[in-house]
Design an enzyme around this catalytic site. Sequence first.
Site, short mmCIF file in Angstrom:
data_model
loop_
_atom_site.label_atom_id
_atom_site.label_comp_id
_atom_site.label_asym_id
_atom_site.label_seq_id
_atom_site.Cartn_x
_atom_site.Cartn_y
_atom_site.Cartn_z
N GLU A 180 -1.97 2.25 2.06
CA GLU A 180 -2.24 2.66 0.67
C GLU A 180 -3.69 3.08 0.46
O GLU A 180 -3.97 3.98 -0.32
CB GLU A 180 -1.87 1.55 -0.30
CG GLU A 180 -0.39 1.47 -0.59
CD GLU A 180 -0.11 0.65 -1.83
OE1 GLU A 180 -0.49 1.07 -2.93
OE2 GLU A 180 0.51 -0.41 -1.68
N LYS A 223 -3.07 2.40 -10.39
CA LYS A 223 -3.17 1.11 -9.67
C LYS A 223 -4.61 0.81 -9.25
O LYS A 223 -5.27 1.66 -8.64
CB LYS A 223 -2.26 1.16 -8.45
CG LYS A 223 -2.12 -0.13 -7.67
CD LYS A 223 -1.08 0.05 -6.57
CE LYS A 223 -0.82 -1.18 -5.75
NZ LYS A 223 0.24 -0.95 -4.74
N GLU A 250 7.63 0.86 -8.68
CA GLU A 250 6.46 1.60 -8.17
C GLU A 250 6.97 2.74 -7.27
O GLU A 250 7.96 2.58 -6.56
CB GLU A 250 5.62 0.64 -7.32
CG GLU A 250 4.47 1.27 -6.55
CD GLU A 250 3.85 0.31 -5.51
OE1 GLU A 250 4.60 -0.49 -4.89
OE2 GLU A 250 2.62 0.38 -5.32
N ASN A 275 -1.90 6.00 -7.26
CA ASN A 275 -0.62 5.32 -7.38
C ASN A 275 -0.49 4.97 -8.87
O ASN A 275 -1.19 4.09 -9.37
CB ASN A 275 -0.64 4.07 -6.49
CG ASN A 275 0.72 3.41 -6.40
OD1 ASN A 275 1.57 3.60 -7.26
ND2 ASN A 275 0.91 2.61 -5.36
N CYS A 316 2.61 -3.27 -8.61
CA CYS A 316 2.82 -4.05 -7.38
C CYS A 316 1.73 -5.07 -7.12
O CYS A 316 1.65 -6.08 -7.78
CB CYS A 316 3.02 -3.12 -6.19
SG CYS A 316 3.73 -4.04 -4.79
N ASN A 332 6.84 -2.33 -4.50
CA ASN A 332 7.49 -2.14 -3.18
C ASN A 332 6.85 -3.20 -2.29
O ASN A 332 5.71 -3.03 -1.86
CB ASN A 332 7.15 -0.78 -2.56
CG ASN A 332 7.85 0.39 -3.22
OD1 ASN A 332 8.82 0.94 -2.71
ND2 ASN A 332 7.32 0.83 -4.34
N1 CDV Z 1 2.98 -1.86 -2.71
C1 CDV Z 1 2.23 -2.98 -2.65
O1 CDV Z 1 1.21 -3.09 -3.34
N2 CDV Z 1 2.66 -3.95 -1.82
C2 CDV Z 1 1.93 -5.18 -1.61
C3 CDV Z 1 2.10 -5.65 -0.18
C4 CDV Z 1 1.34 -4.80 0.73
C5 CDV Z 1 1.60 -7.04 0.01
C6 CDV Z 1 2.37 -6.29 -2.54
O2 CDV Z 1 1.49 -6.96 -3.10
O3 CDV Z 1 3.57 -6.54 -2.69
#
Ligand code: CDV
Length: 315
Positions: free
Chosen positions: A147, A128, A52, A111, A173, A198
Site C-alpha cells: 500500500e 486513508k 475498502e 486510498n 481499514c 481488506n
Molecule cells: N487494507 C489494510 O489496511 N489492511 C491492513 C492489514 C495490512 C493489516 C489491516 O489493518 O487490516
Amino acid sequence: MVTSSTARKLHLAVAQLGPVQRADSRKQVVLRLLELLKDAASRGAAWVTFPELALTTFFPRWDMDDSAEIRAFFETEMPGPETRPLFDAARELSVGFYLGYAELDGDRQFNTSILVGRDGTILGKYRKIHIPGDAATVSGAALQHLEKKYFAVGDLGFPVWETPDAKIGMCICNDRRWPETFRVMGLQGVDVVMNGYNTPSGYVQWNEPIHLRMHHHLLSLQSAAYQNACWIASAAKAGVEEGSPMIGGSAIVAPTGEVMVRTFSEDDEVINFVCDLSVCEYYRANIFNFAAHRRPEHYGLILERTGAGAPLARP
Ligand code: CDV
C-alpha cells in the site's frame, strides 16, 4: 444493550463483498454492489457501508511498475460511467452509502472513500491516513502488502459530516486499529463511523495465528465504539481473492462496545440493524463526557511523537 426513552432510530446496513478477482470488470462489481444496495433498502436500511477498494481486487498484493497496469485499478472521476448506476439507485431508493475505491487525482494516488447522501450526491470524501505495509517488495516474503507504494498519506484529516440523519465519519481499514482515528471524530461528536476493509489472513510483516486477525479486528471496533460513544459500521471484502484469503467479520458495533450483528460468510452478504443514536448521547453525557473528564494538558506526547523511539513527527 442500553435502551433510552428518547430513542433516535437510524437503520444501518453493511454490505460485505466476497472476493473480486482481477478479471472481474467494474460493470460486474457494480452490479453486485447494486444487488446489495437493493437488498439493504428492501430491509428498510437508510445507509449502507461498502468495503475498502470495493471496485477492484485488492491489488496492493502485487508489485507492479507499468503505469498503465497500475492506473487500471484507479478511478479518475466519481461518479464515472460505470459507477453512476450506484448513485442513481441511492437517489431512487433514498439510501446513502460509503464506498471505498482507489482515487487518481492528477498524478496523486489515494486510498479513498466517499459518503454519498440519500439524494445520490457526494457529501464528503476521506483519504486513508494510516497506510500499512511497504513501499517496495520485501525480498523472501511469501506475501506482499504494498500500500505504501501505491497510496500517498491522506490529506483530508478525519472530518465528520452532519447529515439529516446523523453525524457521520469515515475511516479505511488499517485506520480502525488506531485510537487517534476515532478520538478525532469523537471530539466532533460523531454518531456513526463507516469503515471498509481488506484484511488478508496472512501478512508480510508478522506471523500471528489466524484467529487473532478476527479477534484484533473486532477488538479494535468494539473498543473504539465504546470509548468514543459512537456506532461503527464496518464492511469487509472477504474470501479468497487471487489465491489470497481475507477475513470477513463485517459488523455493526454499538456505543456499548457490543457487536449487534455480524456476517458469518465470506461472500456477498448484507447485515442490518436499527441503531439508537441516543445511546451515543447517553455515553457522552456520562462516563465519556469528554468536556468534564478529558485531560489534554497531559496528552502532549501524542502530538510530539510518532513512537517511543521516534520523537519527531514524519513530514
Ligand atoms: N487494507 C489494510 O489496511 N489492511 C491492513 C492489514 C495490512 C493489516 C489491516 O489493518 O487490516
